[in-house]
Motif scaffolding. Structure first.
Motif, PDB file in Angstrom:
ATOM      1  N   PRO A 236      14.432  28.788  52.609  1.00 32.38           N
ATOM      2  CA  PRO A 236      14.518  28.844  54.072  1.00 32.38           C
ATOM      3  C   PRO A 236      14.470  30.259  54.643  1.00 32.38           C
ATOM      4  CG  PRO A 236      16.653  28.315  53.108  1.00 32.38           C
ATOM      5  CD  PRO A 236      15.658  28.259  51.998  1.00 32.38           C
TER       6      PRO A 236
ATOM      7  N   LYS B   5       6.643  29.623  58.943  1.00 31.85           N
ATOM      8  CA  LYS B   5       6.209  28.261  58.627  1.00 31.85           C
ATOM      9  C   LYS B   5       4.767  28.010  59.023  1.00 31.85           C
ATOM     10  CE  LYS B   5       7.805  23.477  58.914  1.00 31.85           C
ATOM     11  NZ  LYS B   5       8.845  22.557  59.447  1.00 31.85           N
TER      12      LYS B   5
ATOM     13  N   THR C 199       9.749  24.803  52.354  1.00 33.31           N
ATOM     14  CA  THR C 199      10.508  25.701  53.233  1.00 33.31           C
ATOM     15  C   THR C 199      12.011  25.450  53.138  1.00 33.31           C
ATOM     16  OG1 THR C 199      10.111  24.155  55.068  1.00 33.31           O
ATOM     17  CG2 THR C 199       8.658  26.063  54.891  1.00 33.31           C
ATOM     18  N   ASP C 200      12.428  24.199  52.872  1.00 26.44           N
ATOM     19  CA  ASP C 200      13.852  23.923  52.674  1.00 26.44           C
ATOM     20  C   ASP C 200      14.384  24.569  51.402  1.00 26.44           C
ATOM     21  OD1 ASP C 200      14.127  22.545  54.990  1.00 26.44           O
ATOM     22  OD2 ASP C 200      14.147  20.545  54.101  1.00 26.44           O
TER      23      ASP C 200
ATOM     24  N   ARG D 147      10.857  29.777  56.366  1.00 23.01           N
ATOM     25  CA  ARG D 147      11.066  29.117  57.661  1.00 23.01           C
ATOM     26  C   ARG D 147      10.582  29.967  58.834  1.00 23.01           C
ATOM     27  NH1 ARG D 147      16.482  25.972  57.573  1.00 23.01           N
ATOM     28  NH2 ARG D 147      15.289  24.862  55.990  1.00 23.01           N
TER      29      ARG D 147
END
Length: 607
Positions: A385, A392, A381-382, A389
């Motif tokens: 993003p 998630k 997810t980083d 995100r």
């Protein structure tokens, strides 16, 4: 992982009750365990604490520092040096493989936990449909005022047959190439394990953090109860004496030191990315220096207490069966699913103590599994993003479901062979390479001076000589020596001391270890391709931190991080880079010039 396999100095007479049918001889009562059988030794505590000081504590603090300073996961954190982003990819691959088989172990624990909810433990006596004519329980052995009234040669314990013939049903598989049918009871336990993990990480650290308050503290209550019960048993001192007595001759065996290092990695989570991941959610000025010593020392004390709890019961079991402690203490899954359950049947209220033991294992296992899954989800997810995100929870569900499907092979009748293969090859070699590379990149490429400067920004002081000496020399040299030894003294995998894996399984296992390491040069190639200039210029540029490396919040970007960041990935004007990464600057100098100015400022400040 593989345990130390040292030959015994003595050759005691061992009742066959403690042996599996595959371990039997020709019926003679004087039976020796094979030389390569995995047993506990009293030489483990000394290298454990030495490896904790040289490798465990320094790497623990380094990973916490990287995560907290950057607020990034194990992939995005390599903005510190994009040339080595493959280290992050290797970490994710290793963690994924470990998470697949680790949850299968949790499924076994759930199976035994449910089996303990009965008046009599199902592995307490023989006479069940899964037992063979070789089955003989300790109650029969102890009849007749301690004398065995008949020949007990070529026998096996009920707990061993329950584990191998009922839980695993491994008798229906001829080896790793013959997995057989899915054991649906194990499959449902595995599904339940993944559902529990998903529900606990559903909302990220907000949900898993609350669960960990329970899973990380409640086991101490159970451990204390088991410890008090264990040390009050007759013969407990036999196991405790064996546990505390060092065998100094075994300290010369590098295998013991390798096992100590791997135990440190698994117990502290070093190298798996979990420390870095959870530290990335810390506030910028969290005192991770204090936290490092609290966690590492607390973990060591917990390990010691657990040793007392386990070996006191093994000492009691040794006295009851009239055999040496070293012949009771079996390494690997046999300790948790054969020996200790058998010991529980010797105690009053055995279902109660069995339930407590497996509930403790469940909470401890879930702690580690939370970290594995949170590491994977946070890392991906980083990287994306804007897309992942907001979704998630959905992405976490997809990861859990895919890993559940990949773990179905472990629920088959030959699944234990696959679990052993994954356990032996998925993490050991690759994990050492990841830790060594991380240590070298942070201290040599990014620079010890810059790293200590970042820690000073967070904590208000720089690390002392102990950490610097370990990061620069002691830790990488020790890990390299152990890595070289493990390669030179490579031993093929085996199960239960008798089953040797076929050549293709060995090749598959070796490829698992090598493939994770190949992520590092693969990442280098991609990083160099994205740069401009000659090959050497591209390597230099890819080695530098990206323009957005540093604290994630604007109020924490002090000093050199206020207007510019150290270096860039290419020698274009900084205005272009800052626009690309969403910042504003008035500098028109190229990145190389900024690096030079920063180095000059640092030199002046040091004088």
């Amino acid at each position: 992982m593989k345990k130390s396999q040292e030959p015994h100095s003595q050759k005691p007479i061992i009742p066959d009750l403690l042996m599996t049918p595959s371990d039997q001889g020709d019926g003679d009562l004087e039976i020796e365990y094979p030389e390569d059988r995995g047993n506990w030794t009293g030489a483990f505590l000394v290298p454990y604490f030495i490896m904790l000081a040289i490798c465990g504590i320094p790497i623990f603090f380094m990973e916490l520092s990287l995560g907290q300073f950057s607020s990034l996961g194990p992939l995005a954190v390599w903005k510190i040096s994009p040339l080595f982003k493959g280290v992050g990819m290797a970490t994710i691959l290793i963690v994924s493989l470990v998470a697949i088989y680790y949850n299968m172990i949790i499924a076994y624990v759930l199976f035994y936990l449910f089996a303990s909810l009965t008046k009599n433990l199902p592995w307490q006596y023989c006479g069940n449909w899964w037992n063979t004519d070789l089955c003989l329980d300790h109650h029969v052995m102890r009849t007749g005022n301690g004398a065995v009234p008949f020949n007990i040669s070529n026998t096996v314990s009920p707990s061993e047959e329950y584990w191998s013939r009922y839980v695993l049903h491994i008798q229906e598989s001829t080896g790793i190439g013959d997995p057989g049918r899915i054991r649906w009871n194990l499959c449902l336990c595995l599904l339940l394990a993944w559902v529990i993990v998903y529900l606990c990480i559903l909302k990220g650290v907000k949900s898993s953090g609350k669960v960990v308050y329970f899973t990380a503290t409640f086991p101490y209550l159970i451990l204390i109860m088991l410890l008090i019960r264990g040390v009050t048993l007759e013969g407990a001192w036999l196991g405790i004496r064996f546990y505390l007595t060092p065998q100094f001759d075994l300290l010369l065996s590098p295998k013991v030191w390798i096992e100590a290092a791997l135990q440190i990695f698994y117990s502290l989570g070093v190298g798996f990315g979990g420390l870095l991941t959870f530290a990335s959610y810390n506030t910028f000025h969290q005192n991770i220096y204090r936290d490092t010593f609290i966690v590492t020392v607390g973990n060591a004390i917990t390990s010691i207490l657990a040793g007392f709890a386990i070996f006191s019961v093994l000492g009691y079991m040794s006295q009851e069966l009239d055999v040496p402690v070293q012949d009771v203490a079996k390494a690997g899954p046999g300790l948790a699913f054969v020996v200790y359950p058998q010991a529980m049947t010797m105690l009053p209220l055995s279902p109660f103590w069995s339930f407590l033991f497996f509930f403790m294992l469940l909470t401890l296992g879930l702690d580690s599994q939370f970290a594995f899954l949170e590491t994977i989800v946070t890392a991906v997810t980083d990287e994306f993003p804007y897309y992942l995100r907001p979704k998630k929870a959905f992405f976490s569900g997809i990861v859990c479901f895919v890993m559940f499907l990949m773990g179905l092979i472990l629920t088959t009748e030959g699944g234990m062979y696959w679990l052993v293969l994954l356990d032996d090859y998925s993490a050991g070699f690759g994990l050492m390479v990841v830790v060594i590379t991380t240590c070298l990149v942070v201290t040599r490429v990014y620079g010890m001076k810059g790293f200590c400067r970042d820690i000073h920004m967070m904590l208000g002081f720089k690390p002392g000589i102990y950490f610097k000496a370990c990061w620069l020399f002691l830790t990488p040299v020790t890990m390299m020596a152990l890595l070289v030894y493990s390669i030179v003294k490579y031993q093929p995998s085996e199960y239960n001391g008798t089953y040797r894996f076929p050549w293709w399984a060995e090749v598959l296992g070796i490829l698992m270890g090598i493939f994770s390491c190949l992520m590092i040069p693969t990442g280098m190639v991609f990083a160099v391709i994205q740069e401009e200039g000659t090959l050497w210029q591209r390597i230099q540029q890819a080695s530098r931190p990206t323009m957005d490396w540093g604290p994630s919040l604007e109020e924490n970007r002090t000093g050199m991080y206020v207007a510019t960041l150290a270096g860039s990935q290419s020698p274009k004007p900084l205005m272009v880079h800052m626009r690309k990464y969403g910042g504003v600057t008035s500098y028109e100098n190229i990145a190389f010039q900024v690096d030079k100015e920063i180095e000059e400022d640092e030199d002046e400040s040091m004088m």
